[in-house]
Design an enzyme around this catalytic site. Structure first.
Site, PDB file in Angstrom:
ATOM      1  N   TRP A 130     -92.743  16.901  39.156  1.00 19.74           N
ATOM      2  CA  TRP A 130     -94.073  16.306  39.312  1.00 19.74           C
ATOM      3  C   TRP A 130     -94.889  17.154  40.292  1.00 19.74           C
ATOM      4  CZ3 TRP A 130     -95.322  12.163  43.330  1.00 19.74           C
ATOM      5  CH2 TRP A 130     -96.646  11.700  43.172  1.00 19.74           C
ATOM      6  N   ASP A 211     -85.871   9.603  43.268  1.00 21.62           N
ATOM      7  CA  ASP A 211     -87.257   9.164  43.107  1.00 21.62           C
ATOM      8  C   ASP A 211     -87.369   8.322  41.831  1.00 21.62           C
ATOM      9  OD1 ASP A 211     -89.949   8.783  43.106  1.00 21.62           O
ATOM     10  OD2 ASP A 211     -90.501  10.872  42.740  1.00 21.62           O
ATOM     11  N   ALA A 213     -89.930   6.233  39.898  1.00 27.68           N
ATOM     12  CA  ALA A 213     -91.333   5.833  39.728  1.00 27.68           C
ATOM     13  C   ALA A 213     -91.564   5.092  38.412  1.00 27.68           C
ATOM     14  CB  ALA A 213     -92.233   7.068  39.799  1.00 27.68           C
ATOM     15  N   LYS A 246     -96.501   1.919  38.130  1.00 27.54           N
ATOM     16  CA  LYS A 246     -96.455   1.938  36.664  1.00 27.54           C
ATOM     17  C   LYS A 246     -95.894   0.633  36.112  1.00 27.54           C
ATOM     18  CE  LYS A 246     -97.096   6.235  37.843  1.00 27.54           C
ATOM     19  NZ  LYS A 246     -97.975   7.313  37.572  1.00 27.54           N
TER      20      LYS A 246
END
Ligand code: LMR
Length: 398
Positions: A130, A211, A213, A246
């Site tokens: 990312w 991570d 997300a 999200k």
């Protein structure tokens, strides 16, 4: 004071978002910034979020501070959501959770924590990763290195090369790992690969920074956290950054959490004290509104049911659009070169074309994606899939 500062170019992802907004074309297609879109192209406020928000506003009597760690009920619900109720780190009281301003806040506090504790370590990040990982982690002063992850031309993981790289990392180094729905590739590790990675991290004494997300965007909340849970079982210490931008659609409210797992409860308490001090020195306390909504949804069975159904609907719509676009590409191109899009997970896939092709898709067809050819599949709709496929077919070899 400011004489030394020259104009910077805009952030890649946010720059695409701005260009898309400025394009007056009625045909334009936004495959850029990673937000969910419904069939009308809107990024909706979930009904469960709206209900929880109304209840909170009706009952709220104060706007006084909460705490540097944020809401207790949010933190314990997040810990359960991420690690599951019976995880060994929770049973042994080795997990500590702090609410943060989004997943970005968690990544940054985690980076500062690592730097305070072991300033000489290298953080190994996936190639590609990312776009904001490098600034978020690098500006804490940590050294970053890339490990091979994905072959964009062949559309497949480079898992052996990844293990080979990590085999040569120094003991104590940090490995940043995408928990699921890898951004930007959509290519995730399978269970056997997670197992092999967890064993390597343990054997080489590498420190995982996970991570997460997109929990719930690949298969479901538990399946998407399986890799994280496995790694956190195998190693004595870990950090996990979690985001609710999200899966709850709370993007602008900035809702996230940082979970630290220490080798024993006393060490975990010490780690938490540093996390709190770092937070205090950067932003003092996290914003409350979004976390209050999230906590209400996580702890109220009816709201949670409603949220899970909405999450499933978002996941299914994106999976359907992956299918549709890969079918349309097969139709116009006549081979299965883009079938990988239908098999990957989450919002993104890398189309695997050059920045020049990306520019032509934008300039000639008003189709927007980041220069690395990352597509947000939530921007595909039944009415634009054929248009996008035909544009890709026309431009990819031109
Ligand atoms: C993305 O990857 O597009 C999103 O996570 C939005 C962002 O902040 O970059």
């Amino acid at each position: 004071m400011f004489q030394q500062l020259t104009q910077l170019s805009s952030d890649t992802i946010l720059g695409v978002m701005a260009k898309f907004r400025a394009d007056p074309s009625t045909e334009k297609v936004d495959l850029g910034v990673g937000v969910y879109r419904d069939l009308t192209g809107n990024t909706p406020v979930l009904a469960s979020v709206r209900r929880a928000e109304q209840e909170i506003l009706a009952a709220q009597t104060t706007k006084s501070y909460v705490a540097a760690a944020g809401r207790e009920e949010f933190n314990s619900a997040v810990e359960e959501l991420v690690l599951g109720s019976a995880h060994i780190a929770r049973r042994e009281r080795r997990a500590r959770t702090m609410q943060t301003p989004g997943g970005c806040g968690a990544l940054r506090v985690g980076a500062e924590l690592i730097r305070a504790s072991a300033p000489g370590v290298t953080v190994h990040i996936s190639d590609p990763t990312w776009g904001n990982h490098t600034p978020l982690l690098g500006s804490s002063g940590l050294r970053l290195e890339r490990y091979p992850y994905y072959d964009a031309a062949a559309h497949r993981l480079r898992f052996d090369a990844m293990l080979e790289h990590l085999e040569h990392a120094a003991a104590g180094d940090v490995v940043l790992i995408h928990a699921c729905c890898h951004n930007p590739t959509g290519a995730d590790l399978d269970p056997a690969q997670w197992q092999a990675l967890a064993l390597l991290l343990q054997r080489r004494r590498l420190f995982p920074f996970l991570d997460m997300a997109y929990q719930g965007f690949a298969v479901d909340l538990d399946a998407d956290a399986a890799g994280v849970r496995l790694v956190a079982e195998q190693v004595p210490e870990a950090l996990i950054a979690s985001s609710f931008s999200k899966n709850l659609g709370l993007y602008r409210e900035r809702v996230g959490a940082l979970i630290a797992i220490g080798e024993n409860p006393a060490r975990s308490d010490a780690v938490m004290s540093h996390m709190l001090q770092i937070a205090r020195s950067i932003y003092s306390m996290p914003p409350d509104h979004g976390a209050a909504i999230a906590a209400r949804i996580f702890t109220n069975p009816a709201l949670k049911q409603q949220w899970l159904a909405e999450l499933a609907a978002m996941r299914t719509r994106i999976a359907d659009m992956r299918e549709l676009l890969s079918r349309q590409l097969q139709r116009v191109i006549g081979d299965d070169a883009f079938d990988f899009i239908g098999m990957q997970h989450g919002m993104f896939s890398l189309l695997g074309v050059s920045p020049q092709v990306v520019e032509r898709l934008r300039d000639r067809h008003h189709i927007y994606m980041t220069p690395d050819s990352r597509m947000n599949l939530a921007g595909i709709m039944p009415h634009n899939a054929a248009y996008v496929a035909e544009a890709i077919a026309a431009e990819r070899r031109a």
